[in-house]
Design a protein around this motif. Structure first.
Motif, PDB file in Angstrom:
ATOM      1  N   TYR A 282       1.622 -27.945 -38.361  1.00  0.00           N
ATOM      2  CA  TYR A 282       1.013 -27.771 -39.679  1.00  0.00           C
ATOM      3  C   TYR A 282       0.992 -29.098 -40.433  1.00  0.00           C
ATOM      4  CZ  TYR A 282       0.457 -26.587 -44.565  1.00  0.00           C
ATOM      5  OH  TYR A 282       0.034 -26.569 -45.862  1.00  0.00           O
ATOM      6  N   THR A 283       2.075 -29.837 -40.374  1.00  0.00           N
ATOM      7  CA  THR A 283       2.145 -31.124 -41.066  1.00  0.00           C
ATOM      8  C   THR A 283       1.088 -32.087 -40.533  1.00  0.00           C
ATOM      9  OG1 THR A 283       4.514 -30.811 -41.411  1.00  0.00           O
ATOM     10  CG2 THR A 283       3.660 -33.034 -41.682  1.00  0.00           C
TER      11      THR A 283
ATOM     12  N   SER B 168      -6.451 -22.194 -48.732  1.00  0.00           N
ATOM     13  CA  SER B 168      -5.079 -21.968 -49.175  1.00  0.00           C
ATOM     14  C   SER B 168      -4.106 -22.426 -48.099  1.00  0.00           C
ATOM     15  CB  SER B 168      -4.862 -20.486 -49.481  1.00  0.00           C
ATOM     16  OG  SER B 168      -4.882 -19.734 -48.288  1.00  0.00           O
ATOM     17  N   GLU B 169      -2.874 -22.620 -48.525  1.00  0.00           N
ATOM     18  CA  GLU B 169      -1.826 -23.048 -47.593  1.00  0.00           C
ATOM     19  C   GLU B 169      -1.621 -22.004 -46.502  1.00  0.00           C
ATOM     20  OE1 GLU B 169       2.616 -22.905 -48.553  1.00  0.00           O
ATOM     21  OE2 GLU B 169       2.092 -25.015 -48.899  1.00  0.00           O
ATOM     22  N   ASP B 170      -1.600 -20.723 -46.885  1.00  0.00           N
ATOM     23  CA  ASP B 170      -1.402 -19.662 -45.903  1.00  0.00           C
ATOM     24  C   ASP B 170      -2.532 -19.630 -44.871  1.00  0.00           C
ATOM     25  OD1 ASP B 170       1.019 -18.817 -46.829  1.00  0.00           O
ATOM     26  OD2 ASP B 170       0.240 -17.079 -47.924  1.00  0.00           O
TER      27      ASP B 170
ATOM     28  N   SER C 278       5.196 -17.708 -49.573  1.00  0.00           N
ATOM     29  CA  SER C 278       4.139 -18.151 -48.675  1.00  0.00           C
ATOM     30  C   SER C 278       4.651 -18.162 -47.234  1.00  0.00           C
ATOM     31  CB  SER C 278       3.650 -19.538 -49.076  1.00  0.00           C
ATOM     32  OG  SER C 278       4.620 -20.503 -48.742  1.00  0.00           O
TER      33      SER C 278
ATOM     34  N   LEU D  94       4.447 -20.613 -45.121  1.00  0.00           N
ATOM     35  CA  LEU D  94       5.153 -21.863 -44.844  1.00  0.00           C
ATOM     36  C   LEU D  94       6.588 -21.792 -45.343  1.00  0.00           C
ATOM     37  CD1 LEU D  94       4.896 -24.687 -43.654  1.00  0.00           C
ATOM     38  CD2 LEU D  94       4.232 -25.495 -45.921  1.00  0.00           C
TER      39      LEU D  94
ATOM     40  N   VAL E 189      -2.443 -30.902 -41.696  1.00  0.00           N
ATOM     41  CA  VAL E 189      -2.739 -31.185 -43.098  1.00  0.00           C
ATOM     42  C   VAL E 189      -3.014 -32.669 -43.316  1.00  0.00           C
ATOM     43  CG1 VAL E 189      -1.720 -31.207 -45.407  1.00  0.00           C
ATOM     44  CG2 VAL E 189      -1.485 -29.211 -43.979  1.00  0.00           C
TER      45      VAL E 189
ATOM     46  N   MET F  66      -4.285 -22.140 -43.817  1.00  0.00           N
ATOM     47  CA  MET F  66      -4.121 -23.257 -42.884  1.00  0.00           C
ATOM     48  C   MET F  66      -2.955 -23.009 -41.929  1.00  0.00           C
ATOM     49  SD  MET F  66      -5.218 -26.671 -44.978  1.00  0.00           S
ATOM     50  CE  MET F  66      -4.113 -26.539 -46.349  1.00  0.00           C
ATOM     51  N   VAL F  67      -1.873 -22.415 -42.419  1.00  0.00           N
ATOM     52  CA  VAL F  67      -0.743 -22.089 -41.537  1.00  0.00           C
ATOM     53  C   VAL F  67      -1.183 -21.051 -40.504  1.00  0.00           C
ATOM     54  CG1 VAL F  67       1.564 -21.082 -41.424  1.00  0.00           C
ATOM     55  CG2 VAL F  67       1.016 -22.691 -43.230  1.00  0.00           C
TER      56      VAL F  67
END
Length: 177
Positions: free
Chosen positions: A61-62, A75-77, A30, A32, A65, A79-80
């Motif tokens: 990012y932290t 998805s995490e990607d 990913s 992140l 979230v 959001m990054v």
């Protein structure tokens, strides 16, 4: 088994599990994970500008979230990438302001950070490809004037990470004008 032996056994077991967690051989890690791995690399090699930028992205990012209005179901990607794009826009605005204010040294620092950030974005569409897709979309929708710009922008389905919305908007204005 003594307490010291139990403790060392527990430490060894946790070290094995963390080793397998951080040193995976997956081909598609990913974004992140890539940022965190790069942070370690930059710390070891003492590459300060790169390290500062990567740490700021991980921090942003932290916060993103953990914020109460963070989107759910993404998805995490994704959001990054959203955090990356916001940081890129901040840097571009800063460059414009520093240049207008006569501070080229600060604009150069922001430009350096911008090039570091762009390494983490997926391949970007160029203006010609965007214009070609917009022309096809305009024909498909039947848009004829600037009043139809909203319809065209709403129908645009290309991922914003690969095509900057400002370039798309400019292409729509150019074609409908």
């Amino acid at each position: 088994m003594s307490f010291a032996a139990q403790r060392s056994f527990a430490l060894l077991a946790s070290a094995r599990s963390s080793f397998s967690r951080f040193y995976t051989t997956e081909a598609s890690a990913s974004l992140l994970t890539r940022l965190k791995d790069d942070r370690k690399t930059y710390m070891r090699s003492k590459q300060q500008p790169d390290l500062n930028v990567v740490k700021s992205i991980i921090s942003d990012y932290t916060y993103f979230v953990k914020s109460p209005n963070a989107p759910t179901g993404h998805s995490e990607d994704a959001m990054v990438l959203s955090v990356l794009q916001k940081s890129i826009k901040k840097r571009q605005d800063s460059i414009a302001q520093y240049t207008a204010g006569g501070r080229p040294e600060l604009a150069a620092n922001e430009q350096e950070e911008l090039t570091i950030l762009k390494r983490y974005l997926p391949e970007q569409m160029d203006a010609a490809a965007i214009e070609e897709k917009v022309r096809a979309l305009v024909e498909q929708i039947g848009a004829t004037s600037m009043k139809d710009m909203g319809k065209v922008m709403k129908a645009w389905t290309v991922d914003p990470a690969t095509a900057d919305r400002k370039l798309v908007s400019d292409a729509v204005k150019k074609i409908l004008a």
